[in-house]
Every structure is written in C-alpha cells, then in structure tokens.
Design a protein around this motif. Sequence first.
Motif, PDB file in Angstrom:
ATOM      1  N   THR A  51       0.833  -1.210   0.000  1.00 36.56           N
ATOM      2  CA  THR A  51       0.000   0.000   0.000  1.00 36.56           C
ATOM      3  C   THR A  51       0.862   1.252   0.000  1.00 36.56           C
ATOM      4  O   THR A  51       0.474   2.285  -0.555  1.00 36.56           O
ATOM      5  N   ALA A 169      -5.242   4.356   0.325  1.00 39.07           N
ATOM      6  CA  ALA A 169      -3.938   3.683   0.384  1.00 39.07           C
ATOM      7  C   ALA A 169      -3.247   3.967   1.719  1.00 39.07           C
ATOM      8  O   ALA A 169      -2.658   3.072   2.337  1.00 39.07           O
ATOM      9  N   ARG A 173      -2.202   1.269   4.624  1.00 38.48           N
ATOM     10  CA  ARG A 173      -0.859   1.185   5.181  1.00 38.48           C
ATOM     11  C   ARG A 173      -0.919   1.277   6.710  1.00 38.48           C
ATOM     12  O   ARG A 173      -0.246   0.547   7.415  1.00 38.48           O
TER      13      ARG A 173
END
Lengths: 299, 223
Positions: A51, A169, A173
Amino acid sequence: MKTILLPFLNFSESTSGRVVPPSGFTAQLTVITSAAMAFLAVFALALSMATGRLAERWGNELARGSTVRISAPAEQVDAQVAAALKVLETTPGVAAARLLSEEEETLLLEPWFGPDLPLDTLPLPALIDVQETSDGFDAEGLRLRLAGEAPGAVLDDHSRWRKPLLRAAERLRFLGVLSLILIAGVTGGMITLAANAALAANGQVIRTLRLVGATDRFIAGAFVRRFTLRGLSGALIGTFLGMIAVALLPSADEAGSFLTGLGFVGAQWLWPLAIPVLAALVAFAATRVAASQTLRRLM
Amino acid sequence: MIEFHDAGYGYGGRELLTEMSLTLAPGSFHFLTGPSGTGKTTFLKLCYRELQATAGRVSIFDEDTRGMERDDVAQLRRRIGVVHQDCQFLDHLSVAENVALPLTVSGQPRDDGDLSDLLSWVGLSEQINARPPELSGGERQRAALARAVIMSPDVILADEPTGNVDWEMSLRLLQLLIELNRMGKTVVIATHDLHLIRQAKSQVAARVLRISNRRIQQSGADL
C-alpha cells in the motif's frame, strides 16, 4: 555441555540453561504461537509495503497530470483542440500540453476493449495530456477560459478521485502497521501466559534452585532464555513460511493492472528478517516481566 | 555462626516455636530431637532463612535475617548446605548435574575430577549419569549430602537424613557427616532416632537440642 534439539535448530545449552525442565505443552504452544504470528506479520508487512508503494505511485502519477477531454462535432474537433492548446500554452502553471495520438488512445482503452479496437468507428473524444509545474494551475480559472474558447473541452484534474485513492492507500498502510503492532501484542500476551503456566508448573524447581542459593536473576534468566529461544525459533519458521507464501503469490503482471503486487520488492525482502528478532525481543520482555512477578510472589 | 536471640516463629495465629536463645558455634555438632510435629523442620528453616522469625531475632554469619533482601538470602544459602528429608532434586538432570547445581547457580566452574571424587566419597560413582528417580532412598540421601557439601559450606543442616534408609545406610550417612564436622563444618542433624545419636557419641562431641513444649532445651555433650 549438552546439546538439545530445539524445533529445527541445534542449540548448545549449559546446565544453567537446562535447570528449567522441558515442558512439552508450553514449549509447543510458544513455538506454534510465535510461528503463526510471524507468518501473519509477514503478510501484514507485505500489505503495508504494497500500500505504501501504491500510494506513492498514485501520488507521483496523478499529482502533476491532468487531462482535457474535447467532445465536439467532428468538423469542430480540430478547431477546438487548437483553441484549447492555445489556452493551455498561455496558462500559468501548465508545463506542457500535448494531444494524444490515436495509438495512445488505443493503448489506454486496450485493457477494457482488447487490442483490436476499431477506434475510427467510435465517437471518441480528443484527449490532451496536461503536465503541471510544481506550483500547479488554477483549475477553476482554466475551466472558465476553456469554456469560452473551446466549449466542448472538459478539464479533469484527477483530484476528485486521486485524493480518495491516496486516502484509502494511506489507511491500508496504517492498518498494516496496526496489524503488526497487534500481532506483537498478541504474541507477547500468549508468551506471557505460557511463561506464567511454566513458572506455576515449576514451583518445586524454583524452590530447589533457591535452596541451593540461586538468585532471582538466575532463575528468571533460565526461563527467559528458554522462552526467548522458543519465540525466536517459532518466528524463524513462521517468517520463512510467510516469505515463501508471499513469493508464490501471483505477480502483478499476471493478475492484471488492478493488483499492484502484494509482496516485497528488492531490498524490501530484508524487512521480514526483522520479524524473528522482534519476536525474540517480545518473548524476552514478556517472560522477564512474568518471571519477576512470579518470583516476587513466591517469597 | 547462627544465633537465636529470644526468637520465635508463629503461623496463622499459632506459636510453633518460642523463646529460643542459643548459638550454633563454628565447628559444633548438634542433634535436634523431639517428637514429630514439634518444629524440628521449622527450626532448621529458620537456620537457613527459608522462614523468618516472627519474634526475636535470628542472626546468620553475624547478619540479622530480618528484612534481608532475597539476593542476600541467596548468597547466605551458598554458605549453608541443606539435606532435606525429601531431597528436592531436579528430576530431568543427572545425578552429577544435581550435585553440581550449587556451583551452577553461583556461576562457578565445575571440576569434573572433584565432582567425581565427591560422588565416590558418598558412594555414587556408578550413578553419576543416572536420573534422581532411578536412585534408591539411601542413594538419594547421599546425593543430597554431596550437593549440600559441594560448595564447602560452613554449615550443614540435615533434616531427618536417615528417615527413609536402613540402619546400615544411616550409619554410613552419619559417618559422612562426622567426617565433615572433623573438617571444621558446623553440623546440625534433625532426627528422632536416639540410636543414631548414641552411635555418634563415641566419635564426636555432639550436643543435643531437644524441642519440647515449643521451646529448645539444650543438653550437654554427654549423651
């Protein structure tokens, strides 16, 4: 010196390391827990890194690019394209503007329609690729000017879908990192339980060691050494299996462009090697706390 | 060496031992007698700070045991060899490793030659690699005695060391303890075996401490 067989490694241990009797259940529980958690940690790490790469790629690819789409009657397309290019050339913050060729448009559409796309039979809009300077341009002002000079032009600065994607994203993460923290916590908790069980089951051993003059540091050290080695050996197994599993995942090319590849790239393959070290540290800290508490209680 | 100053011990509101004032001098040999349940083991535990006096004061090697840190207690126990009635071995270690345990926990190197000599002295040279559960009662007591003396302690406390062995083995264990006393060690043997005490009198100037009515009564060397 005698040699004992840990799950897959030979460790040489002196008598001081063997004063704690090998207890099958807690030993297996620690090794299996550590292996399972390390296996999951490899995937959490892979997710986090994937990610991260995704966010970076989307950020780089989309941050400085915009598109002007021109949909107009066939006889007006060329004039509106020329007008739009002229407007773009004189717009502050626009570094370059270029009309995409038919081949480039075909390549863009190929993933959806295949390579044999009869482009000339489709009423496709003309596309102008716009590259921004680092300062960027005033999107609203540009839209107004394009509306005046080329009524069929629509500016798409990607921001309306770039930002949610980047946010998604980043959150993925964050979830990857959070998973790693949770895995470390659960590993520590499980090893604490196993260490407590082992300490409780070895009350007689502790009494005997104290009778012959063992300090709490010595007794705790014997348990800590054993559980740290178990945590380390289990994590080595889990990490090894996790890395194999990640390596066997389909590559991005085979899976299609939507998958960016859940795995490690280049030097990132070194990161999972930190997992066994961290697992050993977690086991060390968890057992040390459990041992010092138990020994204080067993006055 | 070990001094009791009006010391007592109670548990759960019940006084087990009281008003004990005596000194176990260096190189002395004592028998501790009294019927079962009168507090012989409790007295010995006070001597190696397994228990702490609840009244008065107990000093070991001139150190007051009240409020002693656990690390200090560990250091103290390295100077006191204890032979328990139930021996307390680590069953997963060999006899040699069990006997050498005091060296191990104190971080001292183990000399296999000395260890072998010690095991020969107690008659266990054939059992060096055996596990404790494989030993007979007498062998366990002798192994416990070897473990108690391996650090060359100043004091040896033996709690009913002959309780589970035959007469012949009792005499052998007694002989070992007398030999240690002749080396200058202070020896205290808790036993209710008067035959054993009589057997010792021809060889050693032993004093008898008798626990009666929660108090220690001291007899002279004349048995």
